[in-house]
Design a protein around this motif. Sequence first.
Motif, mmCIF file in Angstrom:
data_model
loop_
_atom_site.group_PDB
_atom_site.id
_atom_site.type_symbol
_atom_site.label_atom_id
_atom_site.label_comp_id
_atom_site.label_asym_id
_atom_site.label_seq_id
_atom_site.Cartn_x
_atom_site.Cartn_y
_atom_site.Cartn_z
ATOM 1 N N GLY A 1 -18.679 -20.706 -9.120
ATOM 2 C CA GLY A 1 -18.358 -19.429 -8.338
ATOM 3 C C GLY A 1 -16.732 -19.242 -7.955
ATOM 4 O O GLY A 1 -16.000 -19.837 -8.103
ATOM 5 N N SER A 2 -16.765 -18.324 -6.868
ATOM 6 C CA SER A 2 -15.613 -17.936 -6.627
ATOM 7 C C SER A 2 -14.632 -18.944 -5.731
ATOM 8 O O SER A 2 -13.438 -19.024 -6.059
ATOM 9 N N MET A 3 -15.416 -19.768 -4.966
ATOM 10 C CA MET A 3 -14.449 -20.770 -4.128
ATOM 11 C C MET A 3 -13.822 -22.042 -5.071
ATOM 12 O O MET A 3 -12.551 -22.273 -4.975
ATOM 13 N N TYR B 1 -27.178 -12.382 -10.583
ATOM 14 C CA TYR B 1 -26.753 -11.280 -9.997
ATOM 15 C C TYR B 1 -26.269 -11.782 -8.615
ATOM 16 O O TYR B 1 -24.994 -11.337 -8.171
ATOM 17 N N ASP B 2 -27.069 -12.888 -7.848
ATOM 18 C CA ASP B 2 -26.546 -13.089 -6.558
ATOM 19 C C ASP B 2 -25.147 -13.652 -6.458
ATOM 20 O O ASP B 2 -24.580 -13.639 -5.480
ATOM 21 N N ILE B 3 -24.850 -14.452 -7.616
ATOM 22 C CA ILE B 3 -23.547 -15.418 -7.543
ATOM 23 C C ILE B 3 -22.466 -14.117 -8.042
ATOM 24 O O ILE B 3 -21.454 -14.345 -7.170
ATOM 25 N N VAL B 4 -22.728 -13.417 -8.786
ATOM 26 C CA VAL B 4 -21.609 -12.483 -9.172
ATOM 27 C C VAL B 4 -21.360 -11.170 -8.379
ATOM 28 O O VAL B 4 -20.075 -10.946 -7.991
ATOM 29 N N THR C 1 -22.750 -7.540 0.173
ATOM 30 C CA THR C 1 -22.913 -6.616 0.761
ATOM 31 C C THR C 1 -23.903 -5.901 -0.220
ATOM 32 O O THR C 1 -24.824 -5.403 -0.008
ATOM 33 N N VAL C 2 -23.444 -6.043 -1.613
ATOM 34 C CA VAL C 2 -24.237 -5.252 -2.825
ATOM 35 C C VAL C 2 -25.543 -6.212 -3.019
ATOM 36 O O VAL C 2 -26.640 -5.403 -3.120
ATOM 37 N N VAL C 3 -25.400 -7.497 -2.828
ATOM 38 C CA VAL C 3 -26.645 -8.236 -3.159
ATOM 39 C C VAL C 3 -27.947 -7.831 -2.062
ATOM 40 O O VAL C 3 -28.893 -7.736 -2.097
ATOM 41 N N THR C 4 -27.190 -7.652 -0.860
ATOM 42 C CA THR C 4 -28.253 -7.576 0.447
ATOM 43 C C THR C 4 -28.796 -5.900 -0.017
ATOM 44 O O THR C 4 -29.955 -5.873 0.318
ATOM 45 N N ALA C 5 -27.966 -5.002 -0.404
ATOM 46 C CA ALA C 5 -28.461 -3.843 -0.478
ATOM 47 C C ALA C 5 -29.511 -3.671 -1.474
ATOM 48 O O ALA C 5 -30.666 -2.980 -1.712
#
Length: 444
Positions: A116-118, A404-407, A411-415
């Motif tokens: 992931g990103s970090m 999906y959750d990771i990518v 805010t998009v995941v919550t939506a």
Amino acid sequence: MKMKWAKTFWVCLLMTAMIGVLSACGQSDNTNTASGNTGSTGNTEQKQVVLSFMTTWSESDPFTGVYYKNAMAFEKANPDIKLDIETIPYNDYPVKLNTTAAGGNLPDLILMIGGGSMFEQIARSGALMPIDEMMGSWKEDFLPSSKIKEFNVDGKQYGIPGEVSYATVIYYNKKILKDAGYTEFPATYEAFKAMVKDLKAKNITPIAYGNKTGSVLLASLLSPLNERISGPDLYAKIKSGEQKFTDPDFMNALKDIKELSDMGAFNVDLNSVDNVQATNLFLSGNSAMYIDGSWGAKQISKDKAADFEVGFAVFPQIEGGKGSMSTMPGATNQGVVLNAKLDDAKKAAAEKFLQFMYSEESYQNIIRDGNMVPANVTAPADIDPLFKEMTGVLAGVKEITPVYDIVMPATVVTATKNGLQGLTTPGGSTPEAVAEELQKELGQ
């Protein structure tokens, strides 16, 4: 039930949110990496190399205890190497990792719970050591590159994952399906939908879902539908602007979920019950199927009645789709990475540690603890028979695609979670409205 998958995702999302200025990571001095840390083994004159190691592993943790025990076995087998372990509580780890990396004070060995990103930001800062020259110890037929790519950044390998979690496994009640006339699980999505329709006509709840948090439908239904319809690159294309949520590929996945909901495929209270309640619904014989990640097998094995026969299935193929049943959305985790500043003695000791921790014997211990692994190893004879059956069904999965959750941005995941709950609520959202909201949230 402890939501291991959800925990991992939340940690990864939190990591993403906390990415700060890491460019200084590679410049700051780190005295912990100096070979002057070496000591003596006591009665011998051989120098002992001390490797500082920041991790969440602890002997008493049911999820990481097996890794801690493997590490202790390494120390016992290698008295010339000592692990100076700093165990950080799981929920505190992202903050600790973030501040340690930003301060340029990374220890010699660092656990990355997942990719992931970090992790990518830290690697790109130059603070981590690529291990490509060490990878000869792991052959492709033992550790496929397709299953370790989350720990590869810009073509450089930085770590090896200890386990893999698949986002979707279809657990089914063998007796209910057999009584309904199904001796084999459908291999195509059309046949799967026909079976769902048939079960509903027989007054059987086809699928139990516990989507109270909104995350289960997203991970275990939207993700595989997107992969089967569009192949593995859809999310990258949407993030880059090459595709939109409102384009046919993503829209078709939303329409499929809406169609299943309208068919009565799910328990009517799916958005107000959690995974524990959904598992109980399945194990009490009140649904034919239960869909969750591979981690769900532990709870099912623990709670099921002795005569309850569980079957496992991979999400079916969609005719004309770009995806494949040999690909599964999922995530790999429990990888150890190295500080870029290790001197030769510490580098050699760290390489020996990685070879031990990601060996066939260590992977077998991880399997024995009830976890899937990315390596091709023979399952030990003494593992839970139910878990063994599931690993056999999933053995055909050759590639992991990001979930999906990771990518996607948080805010998009919550939506998306909210949108899927609306989509599966009678009189709720339409696929078009959900897609438009997501595109708006993405800001493109």
